[in-house]
Write a protein that holds these residues in place. Sequence first.
Motif, PDB file in Angstrom:
ATOM      1  N   PRO A 327     -46.438   8.135  44.504  1.00  0.00           N
ATOM      2  CA  PRO A 327     -47.010   9.070  43.526  1.00  0.00           C
ATOM      3  C   PRO A 327     -47.820   8.385  42.432  1.00  0.00           C
ATOM      4  N   GLU A 328     -47.441   7.151  42.073  1.00  0.00           N
ATOM      5  CA  GLU A 328     -48.209   6.439  41.044  1.00  0.00           C
ATOM      6  C   GLU A 328     -49.663   6.220  41.487  1.00  0.00           C
ATOM      7  N   GLY A 329     -49.866   6.090  42.804  1.00  0.00           N
ATOM      8  CA  GLY A 329     -51.220   5.927  43.322  1.00  0.00           C
ATOM      9  C   GLY A 329     -52.075   7.154  43.086  1.00  0.00           C
ATOM     10  N   LEU A 330     -51.458   8.326  43.195  1.00  0.00           N
ATOM     11  CA  LEU A 330     -52.186   9.566  42.919  1.00  0.00           C
ATOM     12  C   LEU A 330     -52.555   9.645  41.445  1.00  0.00           C
ATOM     13  N   ASP A 331     -51.616   9.308  40.576  1.00  0.00           N
ATOM     14  CA  ASP A 331     -51.894   9.342  39.138  1.00  0.00           C
ATOM     15  C   ASP A 331     -53.049   8.411  38.783  1.00  0.00           C
ATOM     16  N   ALA A 332     -53.021   7.211  39.363  1.00  0.00           N
ATOM     17  CA  ALA A 332     -54.070   6.233  39.059  1.00  0.00           C
ATOM     18  C   ALA A 332     -55.425   6.719  39.549  1.00  0.00           C
ATOM     19  N   ARG A 333     -55.452   7.322  40.729  1.00  0.00           N
ATOM     20  CA  ARG A 333     -56.722   7.815  41.275  1.00  0.00           C
ATOM     21  C   ARG A 333     -57.253   8.987  40.478  1.00  0.00           C
ATOM     22  N   MET A 334     -56.341   9.845  40.007  1.00  0.00           N
ATOM     23  CA  MET A 334     -56.797  10.978  39.200  1.00  0.00           C
ATOM     24  C   MET A 334     -57.336  10.492  37.862  1.00  0.00           C
ATOM     25  N   GLN A 335     -56.693   9.487  37.290  1.00  0.00           N
ATOM     26  CA  GLN A 335     -57.211   8.916  36.041  1.00  0.00           C
ATOM     27  C   GLN A 335     -58.602   8.311  36.252  1.00  0.00           C
ATOM     28  N   GLU A 349     -67.377   8.383  44.696  1.00  0.00           N
ATOM     29  CA  GLU A 349     -66.523   7.350  45.289  1.00  0.00           C
ATOM     30  C   GLU A 349     -65.068   7.533  44.860  1.00  0.00           C
ATOM     31  N   ARG A 350     -64.885   7.866  43.577  1.00  0.00           N
ATOM     32  CA  ARG A 350     -63.513   8.068  43.094  1.00  0.00           C
ATOM     33  C   ARG A 350     -62.874   9.305  43.742  1.00  0.00           C
ATOM     34  N   LEU A 351     -63.686  10.306  44.036  1.00  0.00           N
ATOM     35  CA  LEU A 351     -63.161  11.488  44.723  1.00  0.00           C
ATOM     36  C   LEU A 351     -62.698  11.113  46.126  1.00  0.00           C
ATOM     37  N   ASP A 352     -63.489  10.315  46.830  1.00  0.00           N
ATOM     38  CA  ASP A 352     -63.081   9.869  48.166  1.00  0.00           C
ATOM     39  C   ASP A 352     -61.769   9.100  48.091  1.00  0.00           C
ATOM     40  N   ASP A 353     -61.645   8.225  47.088  1.00  0.00           N
ATOM     41  CA  ASP A 353     -60.401   7.458  46.922  1.00  0.00           C
ATOM     42  C   ASP A 353     -59.209   8.397  46.710  1.00  0.00           C
ATOM     43  N   LEU A 354     -59.403   9.376  45.858  1.00  0.00           N
ATOM     44  CA  LEU A 354     -58.301  10.289  45.554  1.00  0.00           C
ATOM     45  C   LEU A 354     -57.906  11.100  46.787  1.00  0.00           C
ATOM     46  N   ALA A 367     -59.571  18.173  41.057  1.00  0.00           N
ATOM     47  CA  ALA A 367     -60.488  17.061  41.310  1.00  0.00           C
ATOM     48  C   ALA A 367     -61.848  17.562  41.780  1.00  0.00           C
ATOM     49  N   LEU A 368     -61.846  18.502  42.738  1.00  0.00           N
ATOM     50  CA  LEU A 368     -63.109  19.030  43.244  1.00  0.00           C
ATOM     51  C   LEU A 368     -63.884  19.748  42.141  1.00  0.00           C
ATOM     52  N   MET A 369     -63.173  20.534  41.335  1.00  0.00           N
ATOM     53  CA  MET A 369     -63.865  21.266  40.269  1.00  0.00           C
ATOM     54  C   MET A 369     -64.440  20.313  39.230  1.00  0.00           C
ATOM     55  N   ALA A 370     -63.710  19.250  38.919  1.00  0.00           N
ATOM     56  CA  ALA A 370     -64.225  18.274  37.957  1.00  0.00           C
ATOM     57  C   ALA A 370     -65.484  17.605  38.490  1.00  0.00           C
ATOM     58  N   VAL A 371     -65.467  17.246  39.759  1.00  0.00           N
ATOM     59  CA  VAL A 371     -66.646  16.621  40.368  1.00  0.00           C
ATOM     60  C   VAL A 371     -67.807  17.602  40.424  1.00  0.00           C
ATOM     61  N   ARG A 372     -67.512  18.864  40.708  1.00  0.00           N
ATOM     62  CA  ARG A 372     -68.576  19.882  40.730  1.00  0.00           C
ATOM     63  C   ARG A 372     -69.240  20.003  39.359  1.00  0.00           C
ATOM     64  N   LEU A 373     -68.436  19.945  38.307  1.00  0.00           N
ATOM     65  CA  LEU A 373     -69.021  20.005  36.964  1.00  0.00           C
ATOM     66  C   LEU A 373     -69.891  18.780  36.692  1.00  0.00           C
ATOM     67  N   ALA A 374     -69.428  17.612  37.127  1.00  0.00           N
ATOM     68  CA  ALA A 374     -70.226  16.400  36.940  1.00  0.00           C
ATOM     69  C   ALA A 374     -71.527  16.476  37.729  1.00  0.00           C
ATOM     70  N   VAL A 405     -64.792  25.315  35.164  1.00  0.00           N
ATOM     71  CA  VAL A 405     -64.196  25.012  33.866  1.00  0.00           C
ATOM     72  C   VAL A 405     -62.783  25.597  33.784  1.00  0.00           C
ATOM     73  N   GLY A 406     -62.619  26.807  34.301  1.00  0.00           N
ATOM     74  CA  GLY A 406     -61.292  27.411  34.289  1.00  0.00           C
ATOM     75  C   GLY A 406     -60.272  26.595  35.064  1.00  0.00           C
ATOM     76  N   ALA A 407     -60.726  25.946  36.135  1.00  0.00           N
ATOM     77  CA  ALA A 407     -59.806  25.173  36.965  1.00  0.00           C
ATOM     78  C   ALA A 407     -59.381  23.865  36.309  1.00  0.00           C
ATOM     79  N   VAL A 408     -60.257  23.263  35.517  1.00  0.00           N
ATOM     80  CA  VAL A 408     -59.907  21.966  34.918  1.00  0.00           C
ATOM     81  C   VAL A 408     -59.301  22.125  33.524  1.00  0.00           C
ATOM     82  N   TRP A 409     -59.359  23.325  32.980  1.00  0.00           N
ATOM     83  CA  TRP A 409     -58.792  23.549  31.651  1.00  0.00           C
ATOM     84  C   TRP A 409     -57.261  23.456  31.739  1.00  0.00           C
ATOM     85  N   ASN A 410     -56.666  22.678  30.875  1.00  0.00           N
ATOM     86  CA  ASN A 410     -55.202  22.477  30.891  1.00  0.00           C
ATOM     87  C   ASN A 410     -54.696  21.990  32.243  1.00  0.00           C
ATOM     88  N   ALA A 411     -55.456  21.092  32.896  1.00  0.00           N
ATOM     89  CA  ALA A 411     -55.137  20.691  34.266  1.00  0.00           C
ATOM     90  C   ALA A 411     -54.156  19.538  34.368  1.00  0.00           C
TER      91      ALA A 411
END
Length: 892
Positions: A327-335, A349-354, A367-374, A405-411
């Motif tokens: 699980p720590e790997g997931l946390d690191a990838r999300m960060q 690239e970070r999305l592929d890693d995650l 993750a997908l919604m954050a990348v879509r916003l970027a 935005v709704g998906a990443v708010w308080n995520a």
Amino acid sequence: MAVNAGNVPEASGALVDQMADRLLASPRRERVLLLWARPQWDGPDVLHRGEHEVHVVRGVSQLAILEAVAHLPGDARAVVLTDRTPDDLGDAILTGIYAQNLQFAEEWELVPSLFGARDVAQDLRSHSWAARALLDHVPPGGWETSEGFTVSARHALGGLLAHLIGLERGTIPDADTLLAGLAEPEQRAAWQSVDDELAARLAQWAHRDLGAAAAFTLHVARQKNYLTPLALALTAGVLWPADDEAPVTAQVEARVRLEKYLGGFEPRPADLRAVAQLADAAVLRVDNDPRPDPKDVQAVTTAATQASTLLDELGWADGARRSTILPEGLDARMQALATAVAAGDGYEERLDDLLAHRQADQVREVALMAVRLARWLATNEEPTDHLAVDLEQHTTDGAWVDVAVGAVWNASDDPVTSGALATLVERVRARRSRRDERAARRLSEVTAWTPQAGWSGAHGVEDVLRGVVQPWRAVRGTGGVLLVVLDGMSMAIAHDLAEEATRQGLVEWAPETLGRRLAVVAALPSETAVSRTSLLTGEVCHGSSATEKRGLAAAFAGTPLFHKGDLRSGAGAALPDAVASALADAGAAVVGVVINTIDDATHKTDTSARRWDLDALAPLRALLAAARTHRRTVVLTSDHGHVVERETRQLPSAARDGRWRAAGGPVSDGEVAVSGPRVQADGRQEAVLLWGDDTRYGHVAAGYHGGASLAEVTVPVVVLQPATATSGADGWAPVPEQQPVWWNEPVSAAAVHAPVTLPSGRRKKAAPPAGGELLFDLPKGDAAAVAEPSDLVARVLASAVYAEQRHTVRSASDVTDEQVAHVLDELVSRHGTAHLRTLARALGVPASKTPPVLIGVRRLLNVDGAEVVTAPGSGMVRLHVDNLREVFEVDG
């Protein structure tokens, strides 16, 4: 047989049992069997076989044997263990015994019968210790019958190992089953209780026949600590990763410290990587099981926790952050992903890693919604010059931004991730705010709809009855219109609901001139009493539900309108009788329904991250089903949208409403003054509205409306017909794909893919069929020059190979040359890769219509099995350009 008195075998319990059974089975009913063995016996003196008794006698001498036999009670029998030779025993004893002779029973002779076989394979016989072990540990019910006439080491020793561990009867273990089985405390304890010598021999056999991973599992499971073999295998995967990168110092030191946990297993890197691969596969198998055994889930969870703890004990806690399993790997990838989207760089690239992490589904949506916003922030901001363009821009991408935005708010509750996502949202809101201000200052540009002008401009909610409901109610072959008003539905919610509705057997239609979902402008202020009344009466006015019922009935004679209280159904019914009857009434050309769920929620419930669906908006699903049944066209619309409470600040004002105030006084930053006949503000045709979504006038609430932001004033109009319908209103057509390109793939596709090896054998050029015409002419000039994408596509469609495919492929008529060209152009322009929905946009069709077109394209282009156009998964489509050129023999 010559007897060597110095090499007398010891009789095992299993051997004595076998001899007793032989004696009892003898048809001559002898009472005594002499077994040449040491006259030593630690077992019971009497063996009970049903109603029979078999005594075990220590035959140390002729006299002792005679004495014991003479005193056998009743019809009891005896197995005599003796090291005396036949000459020592004499005729007095040998006469009348089993087979009239001393029995020389070699243990291997007994093994085949244990497995219902005739012989023992050499690979089993090579293990000198195996016969005694198999005889000593016969399980209740015996060993599993061998499949052949010869019992193999795999069958016999595998069965022995499974029995000792406590695996299910009949299991012939491999590395996978051992890893899973020894995760159980009871089975691990059973294995730890096995004699050291036998355990070592079985582990040695397993290493040779089952592989290093099996031996690793058996070795580490003997260690009496808190760690399961799966936990140690996962730890090995972190310490010896498959990527072969140079290890850091802490990693090397942790490898050395791990050896004490391996129970004598030699830590060869190749073997440990094999162990790690097996562990990863075992974990993923449980993850991917749609109905996993709870014990397996618990075993995986426990192992992952233990591996993380062990890495910490080994001095390399950071290793867990590199894992695709822990699980720590997931946390690191999300960060890492959150940091990348906030910076606007490296997020693909970070999305592929995650997504490579086993638990990626836990954060996939965020993750997908954050990348879509970027991605959206990376697109060019097109300038607008009219309110109609502002509405189009909001409909085609701004509302999709609101969804994300709704998906990443308080995520996230992780400070690194949440902080980075907050930075991302700030950048998004700043760009959206500029759009809101621009549109708010153009609200006076709303014009009246006319049939001649169509929907090309910015039109108001008051025109929906005339411009949408009226033409659709008159379509022949349909059952009229069901008008559903979802009070407070924004365009972002409409996108979600329309997508879901099309999966319920409905097809969405839109004005042909738009080629997209229709949007109109709310009456002002954008609140229910003004805008919903204006929608249902067909003119801008202020009123109540009674006003709405009168207005709709006046617009379409006799039309019923059902409000909140009218939608309560009886027990067991999805719809109230009155609503169901109205929908079934062929004479009711229009039926109206108002659902207040969204508007109610914005005042009472935190909806900052809520996604609305059909089930959350009862009885909408039942209404859509009834519309399909009665062939009614559904017009799904709203009176206004809303903004969600997201850290707004209160502005000083005497206004009683959250987003507008009475006209008068200076207009501050974030406000806009509006006036004219489309404004109904407490009897006045002027008001001041807020356009920024970060401010409010009144007390804090879950959400607000009444202001001038695009999310509030944009009213979606979604027209749905049953998929069985064959025609629609004049000037309307099924809508093409609505999702923006950046929703599904990078803004700048730059992936380069190596060509796939073509099947052997080149096709010969073929002349086009007689009379056949080519869609494109070959471009003039140097044929060897590098062609632009459109030129390359033209060359392909003009080639002799393509012409022959058109002539020979039966399904070629299912797809047009124009569609082939659109698909190829889009793929070439995007460097060979595009999402299915992107191709749908290029084709101008809904996403559901794209797969049949793509099948036809692939049949035409994948000549003789060559991989020219492939679908590798996840909705992506790939063009192998080098293969395209080679197969169709085109330059450039």
